[in-house]
Design an enzyme around this catalytic site. Sequence first.
Site, PDB file in Angstrom:
ATOM      1  N   ARG A 281       5.225  -4.068  -2.754  1.00 46.44           N
ATOM      2  CA  ARG A 281       4.141  -3.880  -1.770  1.00 46.44           C
ATOM      3  C   ARG A 281       4.301  -4.785  -0.552  1.00 46.44           C
ATOM      4  O   ARG A 281       3.319  -5.331  -0.040  1.00 46.44           O
ATOM      5  CB  ARG A 281       2.773  -4.117  -2.408  1.00 46.44           C
ATOM      6  CG  ARG A 281       2.431  -3.137  -3.496  1.00 46.44           C
ATOM      7  CD  ARG A 281       1.584  -2.008  -2.948  1.00 46.44           C
ATOM      8  NE  ARG A 281       1.369  -1.012  -3.979  1.00 46.44           N
ATOM      9  CZ  ARG A 281       0.186  -0.653  -4.433  1.00 46.44           C
ATOM     10  NH1 ARG A 281      -0.900  -1.182  -3.946  1.00 46.44           N
ATOM     11  NH2 ARG A 281       0.081   0.263  -5.361  1.00 46.44           N
TER      12      ARG A 281
ATOM     13  N   ARG B  42      -1.529  -3.589   3.247  1.00 48.34           N
ATOM     14  CA  ARG B  42      -2.794  -4.010   3.870  1.00 48.34           C
ATOM     15  C   ARG B  42      -2.870  -5.466   4.309  1.00 48.34           C
ATOM     16  O   ARG B  42      -3.748  -5.831   5.072  1.00 48.34           O
ATOM     17  CB  ARG B  42      -3.955  -3.711   2.916  1.00 48.34           C
ATOM     18  CG  ARG B  42      -4.309  -2.235   2.915  1.00 48.34           C
ATOM     19  CD  ARG B  42      -5.391  -1.931   1.928  1.00 48.34           C
ATOM     20  NE  ARG B  42      -4.919  -2.172   0.564  1.00 48.34           N
ATOM     21  CZ  ARG B  42      -5.673  -2.033  -0.511  1.00 48.34           C
ATOM     22  NH1 ARG B  42      -6.929  -1.691  -0.386  1.00 48.34           N
ATOM     23  NH2 ARG B  42      -5.165  -2.251  -1.713  1.00 48.34           N
TER      24      ARG B  42
ATOM     25  N   ARG C 121      -2.829   2.210  10.498  1.00 45.81           N
ATOM     26  CA  ARG C 121      -3.662   3.054   9.623  1.00 45.81           C
ATOM     27  C   ARG C 121      -4.908   3.564  10.338  1.00 45.81           C
ATOM     28  O   ARG C 121      -5.369   4.663  10.083  1.00 45.81           O
ATOM     29  CB  ARG C 121      -4.072   2.279   8.363  1.00 45.81           C
ATOM     30  CG  ARG C 121      -3.058   2.245   7.240  1.00 45.81           C
ATOM     31  CD  ARG C 121      -2.727   3.619   6.676  1.00 45.81           C
ATOM     32  NE  ARG C 121      -3.895   4.444   6.410  1.00 45.81           N
ATOM     33  CZ  ARG C 121      -4.631   4.382   5.322  1.00 45.81           C
ATOM     34  NH1 ARG C 121      -4.323   3.545   4.371  1.00 45.81           N
ATOM     35  NH2 ARG C 121      -5.653   5.183   5.162  1.00 45.81           N
TER      36      ARG C 121
ATOM     37  N   ASP D 287       4.223   6.596  -2.326  1.00 44.91           N
ATOM     38  CA  ASP D 287       3.404   6.192  -3.468  1.00 44.91           C
ATOM     39  C   ASP D 287       3.914   6.891  -4.718  1.00 44.91           C
ATOM     40  O   ASP D 287       4.510   7.978  -4.621  1.00 44.91           O
ATOM     41  CB  ASP D 287       1.924   6.539  -3.243  1.00 44.91           C
ATOM     42  CG  ASP D 287       1.042   5.724  -4.179  1.00 44.91           C
ATOM     43  OD1 ASP D 287       0.725   4.575  -3.842  1.00 44.91           O
ATOM     44  OD2 ASP D 287       0.724   6.216  -5.274  1.00 44.91           O
TER      45      ASP D 287
ATOM     46  N   TYR E  41      -2.413   8.656 -15.044  1.00 45.30           N
ATOM     47  CA  TYR E  41      -3.269   9.013 -13.897  1.00 45.30           C
ATOM     48  C   TYR E  41      -3.683  10.492 -13.950  1.00 45.30           C
ATOM     49  O   TYR E  41      -4.819  10.849 -13.651  1.00 45.30           O
ATOM     50  CB  TYR E  41      -2.552   8.737 -12.576  1.00 45.30           C
ATOM     51  CG  TYR E  41      -2.528   7.277 -12.162  1.00 45.30           C
ATOM     52  CD1 TYR E  41      -3.671   6.668 -11.653  1.00 45.30           C
ATOM     53  CD2 TYR E  41      -1.381   6.521 -12.286  1.00 45.30           C
ATOM     54  CE1 TYR E  41      -3.661   5.335 -11.270  1.00 45.30           C
ATOM     55  CE2 TYR E  41      -1.353   5.181 -11.904  1.00 45.30           C
ATOM     56  CZ  TYR E  41      -2.501   4.591 -11.397  1.00 45.30           C
ATOM     57  OH  TYR E  41      -2.494   3.283 -11.027  1.00 45.30           O
TER      58      TYR E  41
HETATM   59  O1  1CP Z   1       5.752  -1.736   0.180  1.00 43.95           O
HETATM   60  C1  1CP Z   1       5.842  -1.092  -0.887  1.00 43.95           C
HETATM   61  O2  1CP Z   1       5.879  -1.637  -1.994  1.00 43.95           O
HETATM   62  C2  1CP Z   1       6.004   0.402  -0.806  1.00 43.95           C
HETATM   63  C3  1CP Z   1       4.838   1.186  -0.980  1.00 43.95           C
HETATM   64  C4  1CP Z   1       4.122   1.421  -2.302  1.00 43.95           C
HETATM   65  C5  1CP Z   1       4.564   1.433  -3.629  1.00 43.95           C
HETATM   66  C6  1CP Z   1       5.924   1.024  -4.169  1.00 43.95           C
HETATM   67  C7  1CP Z   1       2.771   1.828  -2.315  1.00 43.95           C
HETATM   68  C8  1CP Z   1       1.933   1.934  -1.125  1.00 43.95           C
HETATM   69  N1  1CP Z   1       2.437   2.149  -3.603  1.00 43.95           N
HETATM   70  C9  1CP Z   1       3.498   1.901  -4.430  1.00 43.95           C
HETATM   71  C10 1CP Z   1       3.574   2.122  -5.871  1.00 43.95           C
HETATM   72  C11 1CP Z   1       2.333   2.353  -6.637  1.00 43.95           C
HETATM   73  N2  1CP Z   1       1.241   3.119  -6.318  1.00 43.95           N
HETATM   74  C12 1CP Z   1       2.129   1.862  -7.950  1.00 43.95           C
HETATM   75  C13 1CP Z   1       3.161   1.080  -8.721  1.00 43.95           C
HETATM   76  C14 1CP Z   1       3.129  -0.356  -8.381  1.00 43.95           C
HETATM   77  C15 1CP Z   1       1.907  -1.088  -8.884  1.00 43.95           C
HETATM   78  O3  1CP Z   1       1.750  -1.198 -10.116  1.00 43.95           O
HETATM   79  O4  1CP Z   1       1.138  -1.557  -8.028  1.00 43.95           O
HETATM   80  C16 1CP Z   1       0.869   2.306  -8.383  1.00 43.95           C
HETATM   81  C17 1CP Z   1       0.211   2.027  -9.718  1.00 43.95           C
HETATM   82  C18 1CP Z   1       0.314   3.115  -7.351  1.00 43.95           C
HETATM   83  C19 1CP Z   1      -0.971   3.843  -7.372  1.00 43.95           C
HETATM   84  C20 1CP Z   1      -1.882   3.452  -6.278  1.00 43.95           C
HETATM   85  N3  1CP Z   1      -1.589   3.601  -4.961  1.00 43.95           N
HETATM   86  C21 1CP Z   1      -3.172   2.898  -6.381  1.00 43.95           C
HETATM   87  C22 1CP Z   1      -3.925   2.660  -7.663  1.00 43.95           C
HETATM   88  C23 1CP Z   1      -3.659   1.318  -8.262  1.00 43.95           C
HETATM   89  C24 1CP Z   1      -4.460   1.185  -9.546  1.00 43.95           C
HETATM   90  O5  1CP Z   1      -4.992   0.072  -9.767  1.00 43.95           O
HETATM   91  O6  1CP Z   1      -4.571   2.130 -10.348  1.00 43.95           O
HETATM   92  C25 1CP Z   1      -3.640   2.664  -5.077  1.00 43.95           C
HETATM   93  C26 1CP Z   1      -4.962   2.062  -4.656  1.00 43.95           C
HETATM   94  C27 1CP Z   1      -2.616   3.106  -4.181  1.00 43.95           C
HETATM   95  C28 1CP Z   1      -2.693   3.115  -2.701  1.00 43.95           C
HETATM   96  C29 1CP Z   1      -1.602   2.453  -1.978  1.00 43.95           C
HETATM   97  N4  1CP Z   1      -0.268   2.663  -2.195  1.00 43.95           N
HETATM   98  C30 1CP Z   1       0.472   1.933  -1.295  1.00 43.95           C
HETATM   99  C31 1CP Z   1      -0.471   1.215  -0.466  1.00 43.95           C
HETATM  100  C32 1CP Z   1      -0.098   0.319   0.696  1.00 43.95           C
HETATM  101  C33 1CP Z   1      -1.752   1.559  -0.895  1.00 43.95           C
HETATM  102  C34 1CP Z   1      -3.076   1.100  -0.286  1.00 43.95           C
HETATM  103  C35 1CP Z   1      -3.543   2.192   0.621  1.00 43.95           C
HETATM  104  C36 1CP Z   1      -4.360   1.701   1.770  1.00 43.95           C
HETATM  105  O7  1CP Z   1      -5.558   1.486   1.577  1.00 43.95           O
HETATM  106  O8  1CP Z   1      -3.828   1.555   2.881  1.00 43.95           O
END
Ligand code: 1CP
Length: 350
Positions: free
Chosen positions: A32, A36, A45, A82, A156
């Site tokens: 990540r 944000r 965004r 994602d 999910y």
């Molecule tokens: O910079 C990076 O790492 C690349 C982008 C990236 C990656 C690798 C994002 C952007 N998401 C992910 C993977 C991801 N998405 C995972 C695996 C990693 C982890 O365990 O955190 C998971 C579980 C998700 C699912 C997801 N995406 C959630 C739910 C998390 C949960 O607690 O269940 C959420 C809220 C997101 C949104 C998301 N994905 C990425 C970002 C920057 C965001 C936030 C969106 C925003 O508000 O701008």
Amino acid sequence: MLSKQTDEKIDQPLLSNLSGKPTKRPPIWLMRQAGRYLPEYQALRKKTGSFLDCCYTPSVASEITLQPLKRFDLDAAIIFSDILVIPDALGTNVRFEENIGPMIDGLNEPKDVAKLHFNQSLLDPVYEAIELTKKQLSSHVSLIGFAGAAWTLAAYMLQSKSAENFQKAKQWAYANKREFDELLAIIENAVVTHLVSQVRAGCDAIQIFDSWAGLLSVTDIQRWSVESLTRIIRDFKHECPTTPVIIFPRGAGTNYGLYDTQYTGASAIGVDQFTSLAWASEHLQAVLQGNIDPLLLALDKDAMLTQARENIALMKGKPFIFNLGHGVIPQTPPEHVELLVNLVKESDCG
Ligand code: 1CP
């Protein structure tokens, strides 16, 4: 052309470590790293549509991918996307609600599994974003593609949203064993296809996130996480035999050993902050990646830097990828990330 590409790859510290050859100092990237905590991400965004619109607009996804690379001297970029784009392309209509998280039109009836169809063309923008990004990266910086593991994506899809223990998903799996196995197989095929396409578009390495592996019992982790990942890696390697695979079975604890290279075929294992790097380096053959606590990075910079020095000293002379134990949290001051990256980059003298 081919030899130029090969030379370039040898020149990437991430790939050198993934192939078992340590570099003078470990390569660093952060899960990540785009997101944000960066004001430029927040600003972009505001101008763009939904989160998924950003993922599906190649110029935007590429720009967000490159934002942390412009600030910090990182050794890898991870494509901005994602893990939930696969459920979306399988037809379960994913949305991200502000302050709630993902919402998915979940699978209710066992017969819903047979209705899933992988519409890969929905993911074409991801491959275009990779092509755009690759052109702009220095040849020393690796580009990482990724996908979720089948268990985490199934969790999910069955729960319809995020949850603390994904109990509804587990109940569904226990009550509908045959359909759950079918669901895993459908997701595995989509994951392999998506990963192979990301490599063909220009990714140098891939990571598979099994973010909810830690919710599974010893029996379930073996059949739903370890064995499923092993099938994904086998089928991926069939198409991309030289591309290294990093797996991140978050929360696996003492079960990390089940994921080692000799069982799953993974090149590297991402270790979370709840598992000791010293324990992992003693017990696992795989190259290790990890494991600074993201909370420490956000909240206690001096303790974080001390921990970073300790991790570097511990892994000296071994292949290792410096990273966090999970993703950067939104409250993280970007200056803390800069301090960490600089410390790792300057560590080859000591
Ligand atoms: O910079 C990076 O790492 C690349 C982008 C990236 C990656 C690798 C994002 C952007 N998401 C992910 C993977 C991801 N998405 C995972 C695996 C990693 C982890 O365990 O955190 C998971 C579980 C998700 C699912 C997801 N995406 C959630 C739910 C998390 C949960 O607690 O269940 C959420 C809220 C997101 C949104 C998301 N994905 C990425 C970002 C920057 C965001 C936030 C969106 C925003 O508000 O701008």
